[in-house]
Scaffold this motif. Structure first.
Motif, short mmCIF file in Angstrom:
data_model
loop_
_atom_site.label_atom_id
_atom_site.label_comp_id
_atom_site.label_asym_id
_atom_site.label_seq_id
_atom_site.Cartn_x
_atom_site.Cartn_y
_atom_site.Cartn_z
N TYR A 101 7.53 -62.82 6.31
CA TYR A 101 6.38 -62.29 5.57
C TYR A 101 6.58 -62.52 4.07
N THR A 138 -1.37 -60.84 11.76
CA THR A 138 -1.39 -62.30 11.53
C THR A 138 -2.18 -63.03 12.62
N HIS A 169 -0.32 -52.22 8.33
CA HIS A 169 -0.31 -53.62 7.88
C HIS A 169 -1.51 -54.34 8.47
#
Ligand code: ADP
Length: 483
Positions: A101, A138, A169
């Motif tokens: 990340y 993601t 997140h």
């Protein structure tokens, strides 16, 4: 079933936290039940032996609308077990760095790319999954692609599942990513992908997946509320009928005190003797006084606000000063918190050891050598370390939130039943109370051992977890067929 996982982490090739453990273990468990499982994940610069990884499966021109020179992607295939293959996307510009990340300007494009590549691999090879299972932000735009850009292809019929491993997140990125993936303009709306002026990957996944999973039943309820929803609780509430909480499990090939190769001595419920040897060895390794009579409390964690360790660091000096505990921490993250723990170790050199960094072998030795494992999390979607701790007879001291609440049973002084210490409030007095409880339990050796054995006998297997996933997949397929 044919099941495709799309994930940014896959242990042991890449792991920043529990996600890497969860994706490999779930994939293995599903393949062991006879399903055909493929996992798409980036080939990061940090993957050991990446130059010779597997065999070349394909060279793709990924269907994105950016710089054409950057659209090429090599795919390496690695057979992991019968029925299970990993497909690594190799792209120097996007994934050649060592970090999973990284902080870089094109982080949204980088994430979008491997999601689209996953679909292109399927289209190119003609392998059409029944289920496309997307993990964390993601992969969040993949369900959106399935409902729009690739709807007219064989993939348009696939059912998709979005797992929220951590709602904090979300991947709030530039609107430009929409053009990069060729997503239709009408999705730029607060009712769709737009969020606070950016493009929210996870929001897209939650809204567009056929079904949504999170990693414990309690967290599935918590994220419906503003306190735990991080601004997406209304979005989660829209999907409440399709939302379920399924606990992660323990990969007993990796985390098993009777076979663990990292330990000085193995042990099991039949003979706990080896655990004392592991404690003495850990004290020696970390330079602590060798002392089996003082309870050793451990932490292995990312040092972020979520984990509540900023509170713990304020409580621990009292117990260390009184000589009531030893304390060990392995972790990294927030620089200020790292320094506070370093200072704690400097203040109590014989009783407190702090290792800043990532060390898999040491994490196993800590699980085995400690008496208690502290997780004072403000929120914890599932948590794996409390499960590993129980398997190692190391009693978790946890805050009653998310998966911690679902997996640890508070010790009862009257019945000696329980598997750890559970406290209610993420504050200094909550942690203080919990450590006092731990001291009290440790001072009653018979009760302590009985609780250790109860903890070790808990079954948090991936076989159980994969059954939960399969039942979710079946519901998703039925829903998708119903249109
Ligand atoms: P999260 O995914 O939020 O980080 P979990 O408890 O679900 O928390 O999983 C954490 C995983 O990462 C565990 O397998 C733990 O052992 C591992 N881990 C975390 N920090 C370290 C570290 N510094 N060294 C080794 N392993 C670590």
């Amino acid at each position: 079933m044919k099941i495709l996982h799309i994930t940014p982490e896959l242990a042991p090739w890449s792991k920043a936290g529990g996600l890497g453990d969860a994706t490999i273990a779930l994939s293995k468990a599903l393949a062991a039940q006879g399903h055909e499982v493929r996992v798409v994940t980036p080939l990061y610069g940090s993957v050991p032996g990446r130059e010779n990884m597997g065999t070349l499966l394909d060279v793709l021109k990924v269907g994105v609308h950016g710089n054409p020179a950057k659209a090429a992607c090599r795919v390496r295939s690695l057979a992991i077990s019968s029925g299970l293959e990993a497909w690594f996307t190799e792209h120097e510009d996007y994934y050649g760095g060592r970090e999973i990340y990284p902080t870089r300007e094109d982080v949204g494009e980088r994430a979008a790319f491997y999601g689209r590549a996953a679909l292109d691999i399927c289209l190119n090879t003609g392998w059409t999954p029944d289920i496309i299972h997307c993990h964390d932000w993601t992969a969040g735009l993949v369900p959106v692609l399935l409902n729009t850009v690739v709807k007219g292809t064989p993939l348009g019929k696939c059912a998709s599942v979005m797992t929220i491993h951590n709602l904090q997140h979300q991947g709030l990125m530039s609107r430009r990513v929409m053009g990069f993936l060729g997503l239709p303009e009408h999705l730029w709306s607060p009712l769709e992908l737009e969020c606070l002026g950016g493009l929210n990957f996870l929001k897209g996944g939650i809204l567009h997946a056929t079904r949504v999973i999170t990693v414990s039943p309690t967290y599935a309820r918590e994220i419906l509320t503003p306190e735990f929803g991080y601004g997406l609780d209304d979005v989660v509430r829209r999907r409440q009928p399709e939302l379920e909480g399924i606990l992660n499990g323990v990969d007993s090939d990796e985390w098993n005190p009777s076979t663990d190769p990292y330990l000085k001595k193995n042990y099991s419920t039949k003979d706990l003797g080896g655990k004392s040897a592991c404690k003495a060895e850990l004290q020696r390794e970390l330079g602590l006084a060798t002392d089996l009579k003082t309870p050793l409390i451990a932490v292995i964690s990312r040092l972020w606000e979520q984990k509540g360790l900023d509170l713990a660091v304020r409580v621990l000096p009292k117990f260390l000063r009184a000589g009531q505990i030893q304390f060990v921490l392995l972790g990294s993250g927030d620089a200020q918190l790292e320094n506070e723990f370093r200072r704690l170790a400097a203040d109590f050199p014989e009783r407190c050891a702090v290792r800043i960094g990532y060390d898999n072998g040491l994490s196993h030795r800590i699980e085995a050598g400690a008496d208690f494992f502290l997780m004072p999390s403000r929120f914890e979607p599932c948590g794996l370390n409390q499960l590993y701790s129980m398997a190692y007879g190391t009693l978790p001291i946890v805050r009653a939130t998310g998966g911690l609440a679902d997996t640890v049973k508070h010790w009862s002084r009257t019945t000696a039943q329980g598997t750890g210490i559970v406290f209610q409030h993420a504050d200094v007095s909550g942690i203080d109370w919990a450590i006092q409880q731990a001291l009290e339990l440790f001072a009653r050796p018979a009760d302590f051992q009985s609780v250790q054995l109860q903890a070790m006998q808990q079954e948090f297997s991936w076989a159980k977890s994969s059954d939960g996933h399969l039942s979710c997949y079946r519901k998703a397929l039925t829903q998708r067929l119903a249109g």
